[in-house]
Design an enzyme around this catalytic site. Structure first.
Site, PDB file in Angstrom:
ATOM      1  CE  LYS A   5     -10.421  12.973  -5.852  1.00  0.00           C
ATOM      2  NZ  LYS A   5      -9.172  12.190  -5.924  1.00  0.00           N
ATOM      3  N   GLY A   6     -11.434   8.280  -3.832  1.00  0.00           N
ATOM      4  CA  GLY A   6     -11.443   7.738  -2.476  1.00  0.00           C
ATOM      5  C   GLY A   6     -10.765   6.395  -2.336  1.00  0.00           C
ATOM      6  N   GLY A   7     -10.142   5.925  -3.435  1.00  0.00           N
ATOM      7  CA  GLY A   7      -9.389   4.678  -3.339  1.00  0.00           C
ATOM      8  C   GLY A   7      -8.320   4.750  -2.251  1.00  0.00           C
ATOM      9  N   GLY A  39      -2.580  10.097  -3.465  1.00  0.00           N
ATOM     10  CA  GLY A  39      -2.510   8.879  -4.270  1.00  0.00           C
ATOM     11  C   GLY A  39      -1.217   8.833  -5.073  1.00  0.00           C
ATOM     12  CB  SER A  40       0.312   6.181  -7.117  1.00  0.00           C
ATOM     13  OG  SER A  40      -0.803   5.892  -7.931  1.00  0.00           O
ATOM     14  CB  ALA A  98     -10.179  10.304 -10.687  1.00  0.00           C
ATOM     15  CD  GLU A 149      -8.995  12.476  -2.494  1.00  0.00           C
ATOM     16  OE1 GLU A 149     -10.051  11.878  -2.783  1.00  0.00           O
ATOM     17  OE2 GLU A 149      -7.867  11.970  -2.626  1.00  0.00           O
TER      18      GLU A 149
HETATM   19  C1  5RP Z   1      -7.405   9.000  -3.037  1.00  0.00           C
HETATM   20  C2  5RP Z   1      -7.933   9.182  -4.409  1.00  0.00           C
HETATM   21  C3  5RP Z   1      -6.988   9.002  -5.543  1.00  0.00           C
HETATM   22  O1  5RP Z   1      -7.004  10.137  -6.335  1.00  0.00           O
HETATM   23  C4  5RP Z   1      -7.430   7.813  -6.365  1.00  0.00           C
HETATM   24  O2  5RP Z   1      -7.547   6.679  -5.517  1.00  0.00           O
HETATM   25  C5  5RP Z   1      -6.452   7.508  -7.498  1.00  0.00           C
HETATM   26  O3  5RP Z   1      -5.268   7.015  -6.962  1.00  0.00           O
HETATM   27  P1  5RP Z   1      -4.001   6.696  -7.850  1.00  0.00           P
HETATM   28  O4  5RP Z   1      -3.489   7.982  -8.387  1.00  0.00           O
HETATM   29  O5  5RP Z   1      -3.037   6.037  -6.889  1.00  0.00           O
HETATM   30  O6  5RP Z   1      -4.431   5.755  -8.947  1.00  0.00           O
HETATM   31  O7  5RP Z   1      -9.079   9.483  -4.630  1.00  0.00           O
HETATM   32  O8  5RP Z   1      -8.424   9.038  -2.077  1.00  0.00           O
END
Ligand code: 5RP
Length: 224
Positions: A98-100, A33-34, A87, A107
């Site tokens: 999580k999982g976006g 993720g970012s 997260a 993970e």
């Molecule tokens: C990826 C995730 C990421 O940790 C979650 O989506 C947060 O992403 P970001 O740091 O871009 O806000 O679980 O599957």
């Protein structure tokens, strides 16, 4: 501060947090993720302090390799000294959604193999009750419709994440309209549905520490 600046601040804080735990043969778990990307970029600066990393996605593995960090197969590692990842939501118990980024299954595996999970997140991820962010569920493609019907019975509104195929070759259902009062119970319940690979609740094994980026600085939070 912008959201990106908060993400950078927690990524930097995570580097300082993990440094004393590292030895020359340490292997680190690295998320996706970012926020995790900022962490990976800073990790390049201390790559002489550890042996390598296990990544929770192909994208993170590629980013690590680009920096000259050795990426290992999870099967060749008996324990990860620490796992650092972002997260989508956290509550005060450090139960997470999580999982976006669709990497939830890997993970969860990396989390399971790690001695300590350090979650890094900007303040927008902090919630009283999990569920405003739609809960990602990784599903075997053939079971998509069946699993969706079962998720409706649990009170959710599943939406197929169109065009997304996970690193494991599966699909994602994002479940809206959940007010997750019992994260451990719901995590277990959803995982029992045939065809579910896993869901994005990290409650049975949540984070051990949360580095939360706020305008007043990075807060270090432990589970209530
Ligand atoms: C990826 C995730 C990421 O940790 C979650 O989506 C947060 O992403 P970001 O740091 O871009 O806000 O679980 O599957």
């Amino acid at each position: 501060m912008t959201q990106d600046q908060l993400k950078q601040a927690v990524a930097r804080a995570a580097i300082e947090y993990i440094k004393p735990k590292l030895g020359g043969d340490s292997i680190i778990g690295v998320g996706t993720g970012s926020t995790a990307n900022f962490f990976i970029d800073y990790l390049g600066e201390i790559k002489h302090l550890f042996a390598g990393a296990v990544a929770s996605s192909d994208a993170s593995a590629a980013r690590l390799k680009n920096l000259g960090i050795d990426v290992l197969d999870c099967n060749s590692v008996s324990e990860l000294v620490v796992y650092v990842d972002g997260a989508d939501e956290s509550n005060a118990y450090l139960h997470l959604i999580k999982g976006g980024g669709a990497a939830l299954t890997r993970e969860k595996i990396v989390r399971a193999v790690s001695k300590e999970f350090v979650c890094i997140a900007d303040g927008s991820k902090w919630v009283d009750v999990l569920g405003k962010f739609p809960l990602p569920v990784e599903v075997i493609p053939m079971a998509r419709s069946y699993v969706a019907r079962e998720l409706v019975k649990l009170g959710g509104t599943p939406v197929y994440r169109d065009g997304v195929v996970t690193d494991n070759g599966n699909v994602i259902l994002d479940v809206y309209n959940l007010q997750i009062i019992d994260p451990v119970g719901l995590e277990t319940r959803i995982n029992q549905i045939t065809g579910v690979v896993t869901n994005g609740l990290f409650a049975a094994q949540g984070a051990d520490v949360l580095l939360l980026g706020t305008n007043d600085g990075v807060k270090t939070l432990y589970p209530r």
